[in-house]
Design a protein around this motif. Sequence first.
Motif, mmCIF file in Angstrom:
data_model
loop_
_atom_site.group_PDB
_atom_site.id
_atom_site.type_symbol
_atom_site.label_atom_id
_atom_site.label_comp_id
_atom_site.label_asym_id
_atom_site.label_seq_id
_atom_site.Cartn_x
_atom_site.Cartn_y
_atom_site.Cartn_z
ATOM 1 N N SER A 33 -15.538 7.616 2.588
ATOM 2 C CA SER A 33 -16.074 8.672 3.706
ATOM 3 C C SER A 33 -16.115 7.133 4.244
ATOM 4 O O SER A 33 -16.851 7.327 5.926
ATOM 5 C CB SER A 33 -18.087 7.993 3.445
ATOM 6 N N ASP A 34 -15.471 5.628 4.119
ATOM 7 C CA ASP A 34 -15.537 4.895 5.553
ATOM 8 C C ASP A 34 -13.909 4.763 5.774
ATOM 9 O O ASP A 34 -13.888 3.418 6.762
ATOM 10 C CB ASP A 34 -15.622 3.788 3.957
ATOM 11 N N GLY A 35 -13.813 5.646 5.861
ATOM 12 C CA GLY A 35 -12.450 6.215 6.672
ATOM 13 C C GLY A 35 -10.653 5.644 6.116
ATOM 14 O O GLY A 35 -10.296 6.086 6.528
ATOM 15 N N ARG A 36 -10.592 4.745 4.819
ATOM 16 C CA ARG A 36 -10.025 4.367 3.984
ATOM 17 C C ARG A 36 -9.152 5.673 3.618
ATOM 18 O O ARG A 36 -10.150 6.225 2.490
ATOM 19 C CB ARG A 36 -9.922 3.569 3.309
ATOM 20 N N THR A 37 -7.636 5.352 3.641
ATOM 21 C CA THR A 37 -7.147 6.695 2.652
ATOM 22 C C THR A 37 -8.146 6.003 1.415
ATOM 23 O O THR A 37 -7.983 5.251 0.331
ATOM 24 C CB THR A 37 -5.800 6.141 2.623
ATOM 25 N N LYS A 38 -7.590 7.404 0.498
ATOM 26 C CA LYS A 38 -8.042 7.364 -0.784
ATOM 27 C C LYS A 38 -7.052 7.264 -1.988
ATOM 28 O O LYS A 38 -5.836 7.808 -1.666
ATOM 29 C CB LYS A 38 -8.004 9.517 -0.906
ATOM 30 N N ALA A 39 -7.536 6.641 -2.952
ATOM 31 C CA ALA A 39 -6.370 6.007 -3.583
ATOM 32 C C ALA A 39 -6.815 4.987 -4.682
ATOM 33 O O ALA A 39 -8.361 4.354 -4.519
ATOM 34 C CB ALA A 39 -5.396 4.423 -2.894
ATOM 35 N N ARG A 44 -3.227 0.395 -4.447
ATOM 36 C CA ARG A 44 -3.598 0.016 -3.555
ATOM 37 C C ARG A 44 -3.375 -1.616 -4.171
ATOM 38 O O ARG A 44 -3.074 -2.366 -3.090
ATOM 39 C CB ARG A 44 -5.553 -0.734 -3.090
ATOM 40 N N LYS A 45 -3.498 -1.993 -4.850
ATOM 41 C CA LYS A 45 -2.954 -3.889 -5.040
ATOM 42 C C LYS A 45 -1.409 -3.430 -5.483
ATOM 43 O O LYS A 45 -0.552 -4.734 -5.003
ATOM 44 C CB LYS A 45 -3.575 -3.673 -6.624
ATOM 45 N N LEU A 46 -1.013 -2.820 -5.636
ATOM 46 C CA LEU A 46 0.511 -2.946 -5.487
ATOM 47 C C LEU A 46 1.386 -2.390 -4.759
ATOM 48 O O LEU A 46 2.267 -3.243 -4.541
ATOM 49 C CB LEU A 46 0.848 -1.133 -6.612
ATOM 50 N N ALA A 48 -0.399 -3.604 -1.637
ATOM 51 C CA ALA A 48 -0.711 -5.123 -1.130
ATOM 52 C C ALA A 48 0.234 -5.742 -1.440
ATOM 53 O O ALA A 48 1.418 -6.718 -0.924
ATOM 54 C CB ALA A 48 -2.060 -5.562 -1.195
ATOM 55 N N GLU A 49 0.904 -5.497 -2.977
ATOM 56 C CA GLU A 49 1.829 -6.534 -3.203
ATOM 57 C C GLU A 49 2.846 -6.046 -2.291
ATOM 58 O O GLU A 49 3.936 -7.293 -2.945
ATOM 59 C CB GLU A 49 1.966 -6.603 -4.814
ATOM 60 N N SER A 50 3.875 -5.088 -2.437
ATOM 61 C CA SER A 50 4.964 -4.626 -2.703
ATOM 62 C C SER A 50 4.694 -4.754 -0.360
ATOM 63 O O SER A 50 6.336 -4.622 0.367
ATOM 64 C CB SER A 50 5.590 -3.464 -2.380
ATOM 65 N N GLY A 51 3.706 -4.951 -0.017
ATOM 66 C CA GLY A 51 3.756 -4.764 1.753
ATOM 67 C C GLY A 51 4.259 -3.420 1.999
ATOM 68 O O GLY A 51 4.309 -3.185 2.856
ATOM 69 N N ILE A 52 3.474 -2.814 1.334
ATOM 70 C CA ILE A 52 3.375 -0.665 1.984
ATOM 71 C C ILE A 52 2.578 -0.707 2.323
ATOM 72 O O ILE A 52 1.195 -1.494 1.979
ATOM 73 C CB ILE A 52 3.849 -0.246 0.593
ATOM 74 N N ASP A 53 2.512 0.334 3.941
ATOM 75 C CA ASP A 53 0.901 0.700 4.621
ATOM 76 C C ASP A 53 0.765 1.959 3.303
ATOM 77 O O ASP A 53 1.231 3.236 3.162
ATOM 78 C CB ASP A 53 1.185 1.182 6.204
ATOM 79 N N ILE A 54 -0.577 2.205 2.844
ATOM 80 C CA ILE A 54 -0.381 2.719 1.826
ATOM 81 C C ILE A 54 -0.983 3.823 2.410
ATOM 82 O O ILE A 54 -1.027 5.185 1.431
ATOM 83 C CB ILE A 54 -2.137 2.380 0.441
ATOM 84 N N ALA A 55 -1.693 3.847 3.772
ATOM 85 C CA ALA A 55 -1.524 4.862 4.611
ATOM 86 C C ALA A 55 -0.583 6.086 4.494
ATOM 87 O O ALA A 55 -0.539 7.300 4.952
ATOM 88 C CB ALA A 55 -2.276 4.805 6.284
ATOM 89 N N LYS A 56 0.884 5.683 4.466
ATOM 90 C CA LYS A 56 2.429 6.275 5.091
ATOM 91 C C LYS A 56 3.598 7.187 3.357
ATOM 92 O O LYS A 56 3.480 7.949 3.504
ATOM 93 C CB LYS A 56 3.177 5.081 5.492
ATOM 94 N N ASP A 70 2.472 6.610 -7.609
ATOM 95 C CA ASP A 70 3.064 7.037 -6.566
ATOM 96 C C ASP A 70 3.606 6.355 -5.308
ATOM 97 O O ASP A 70 4.556 6.066 -4.928
ATOM 98 C CB ASP A 70 2.328 7.591 -5.198
ATOM 99 N N VAL A 71 2.268 5.105 -5.890
ATOM 100 C CA VAL A 71 3.158 3.453 -4.457
ATOM 101 C C VAL A 71 4.333 2.728 -5.527
ATOM 102 O O VAL A 71 5.057 2.642 -4.227
ATOM 103 C CB VAL A 71 2.054 2.625 -4.948
ATOM 104 N N ARG A 72 4.708 2.905 -6.850
ATOM 105 C CA ARG A 72 6.139 2.616 -7.745
ATOM 106 C C ARG A 72 7.315 3.254 -6.987
ATOM 107 O O ARG A 72 8.767 3.472 -6.667
ATOM 108 C CB ARG A 72 5.845 2.785 -8.612
#
Length: 324
Positions: A33-39, A44-46, A48-56, A70-72
């Motif tokens: 609802s706040d416009g952020r990607t659902k995660a 989100r933490k992983l 951020a640590e890996s420098g990955i755009d979670i929206a992608k 999914d991030v791993r």
Amino acid sequence: MDLGELHGSGAGGRITRADIIRAAGTAAKPVSSDGRTKASPLARKLAAESGIDIAKVPGSGRNGTVRAADVREATQTPSEPPSAQTRSLPSAQEQALPAVGRSRKETDRTGTARLMARSKREIPHFYLSTTIDMGTALDWMRDRNTALPLSERLIPAALMLKAVACAAEEVPELNGHWIDDAFVPARQVRLGVAVALRQGGLVVPALGEAEHRSLPEVMSSLKDLVSRARRGRLRASETADPSITITSLGDQGVECVFGVIYPPQVALVGLGRVIERPAAVNGLLGVRPTLTATLSLDHRAANGATGARFLNCLDRLLQRPEEL
């Protein structure tokens, strides 16, 4: 792409996790609802640590939510991996990011700590050692040095470095890097020399083509590299892409060194100090100067037979110093 289009695309007509991820990647990214990607918070933490755009990152959770798995997976399987033959290998210093606000000494220690922790975590180490009779090599060196001025005289380290470089050329299975789950042999021997810095930390400048240099050239290059390394005057090219590393603590009284491999290399040679020990020679007991040489190996790239061949080659070369 919808699930109807996925039918039959997996093995045996089954829908696989890879199919679902591909489908998710082509669909609109779900947002909260706040416009952020659902995660999930961990995802989100992983990211951020890996420098990955979670929206992608394609989400495989409910309603397309991005999960930690999914991030791993995204960090382990980049969409366009560089070629193993053309990838530029980062130096030991480049593989650890400096910490803001820390001193040079703290940063060096942190960088070394991160690199060594990664090495022990990812590389299945095993170790071999052998005892080398240094009597012939030292006698030859002393005879040669008597005819030379003090500034041009050799030290045992020069003989050892040249012998290690020549052994790496003869056993190319240990001269290279482990990249993308495969061993990539180096095009030449770039001998990394571990140098302890006086302010703390460690740097590994590389001596290129040492196997083709004369012993006086190896000696001169070694002195120059160590001197400039301790003054912080190394060029970036001199710390890039070592293909095998040697560490020696003999000058500090250490008899045996079992080192940690510098990734992505697959081998590290450890040399202790030359010690006089009782030894049987031609059936007679005597005292001989001996050196303990160790080899740390990556079991993914090499086995015991390959390591034994390298150590036997090193022994043979040091018994014929005039040919180095």
